[in-house]
Design an enzyme around this catalytic site. Structure first.
Site, short mmCIF file in Angstrom:
data_model
loop_
_atom_site.label_atom_id
_atom_site.label_comp_id
_atom_site.label_asym_id
_atom_site.label_seq_id
_atom_site.Cartn_x
_atom_site.Cartn_y
_atom_site.Cartn_z
N LYS A 1 -1.16 -1.78 -4.33
CA LYS A 1 -2.04 -0.37 -4.37
C LYS A 1 -1.00 0.73 -4.83
O LYS A 1 -0.90 1.54 -3.96
CB LYS A 1 -2.72 -0.33 -3.06
CG LYS A 1 -4.25 0.46 -3.48
CD LYS A 1 -4.90 0.80 -2.22
CE LYS A 1 -5.16 -0.34 -1.14
NZ LYS A 1 -5.81 0.12 0.04
N ASP B 1 0.87 -1.13 -0.23
CA ASP B 1 0.07 -0.02 0.23
C ASP B 1 0.96 1.36 -0.06
O ASP B 1 1.64 1.52 -1.07
CB ASP B 1 -1.07 -0.09 1.15
CG ASP B 1 -1.98 0.89 1.26
OD1 ASP B 1 -1.93 1.93 0.59
OD2 ASP B 1 -3.10 0.86 1.89
N PHE C 1 -10.05 0.38 0.33
CA PHE C 1 -9.77 -0.35 1.39
C PHE C 1 -10.31 -1.78 1.45
O PHE C 1 -11.81 -1.92 1.51
CB PHE C 1 -10.31 0.47 2.71
CG PHE C 1 -9.54 -0.24 4.17
CD1 PHE C 1 -8.35 0.17 4.33
CD2 PHE C 1 -10.13 -1.41 4.71
CE1 PHE C 1 -7.79 -0.37 5.57
CE2 PHE C 1 -9.50 -2.01 5.92
CZ PHE C 1 -8.41 -1.35 6.15
N ASP D 1 -7.68 -7.38 7.18
CA ASP D 1 -8.75 -6.95 8.08
C ASP D 1 -9.10 -5.79 7.97
O ASP D 1 -8.41 -4.65 7.57
CB ASP D 1 -8.22 -7.59 9.44
CG ASP D 1 -7.21 -6.51 9.84
OD1 ASP D 1 -7.23 -5.88 10.96
OD2 ASP D 1 -6.44 -6.30 9.25
#
Length: 186
Positions: A138, A110, A159, A166
């Site tokens: 991402k 990310d 997200f 999670d």
């Protein structure tokens, strides 16, 4: 947050982004490729906990070569959908990695802060080689100068939850990748 209501749990699943079948197909393909890439080499797969444990498990079951497994735990989200920018190594590898080709098995690349910190630590331990395989990339969120050597899926800036990922420690057990409904966050 303690989540016991199944309806509330299901409300967090906005939509499925990558199906269980798509994941399993890609994992199998990459396991075959990595088995050829590392054949005859001492291989250590390092899973970044907690998110990558499902990916690591499926990947290793599909690999056809001997390999060892190690675990590290790094934290940067702290019950939020945004990285804090503060990376903490909360569990470190126990073994000496200097005689191994190390493949970091990551769930999602990310911002890159967490993975960059892990890579810096592992490089100092002088592995024979060090590469990264990530389930998800991402790139729109990247702030650290890091890229994976192998990426199974590139996704937009959602997200995501499921397949080890999670929100507040929930949703890791979903067999697919889904977008989390951030409208539920108070």
């Amino acid at each position: 947050m303690v989540l016991t209501d199944k309806n509330v749990f299901e409300d967090g699943i906005k939509r499925i982004i990558i199906s269980e079948e798509e994941i399993q197909k890609k994992v199998s393909e990459y396991a075959e490729f990595l088995s050829k890439e590392y054949e005859g080499k001492p291989l250590l797969l390092v899973s970044i906990l907690k998110g990558a444990f499902v990916f690591l498990s499926d990947l290793t079951k599909e690999m056809s070569i001997p390999c060892e497994i190690g675990f590290m735990a790094a934290k940067s989200y702290f019950d939020s959908t945004d990285s804090s920018g503060n990376v903490q190594i909360v569990y470190d590898l126990a073994q000496d990695i200097s005689n191994y080709h190390v493949l970091i098995v990551e769930d999602i690349l990310d911002t890159g802060r967490t993975l960059s910190a892990v890579v810096d630590i592992l490089k100092q331990r002088d592995p024979l080689s060090l590469k990264i395989v990530t389930l998800l990339d991402k790139p729109d969120r990247r702030v650290a100068d890091i890229t994976a050597d192998y990426t199974l899926f590139t996704i937009p800036d959602y997200f995501v939850i499921g397949y080890g990922l999670d929100y507040g420690e929930y949703y890791r057990n979903l067999p697919y990748i889904a977008e989390y409904d951030e409208n539920l966050i108070n």
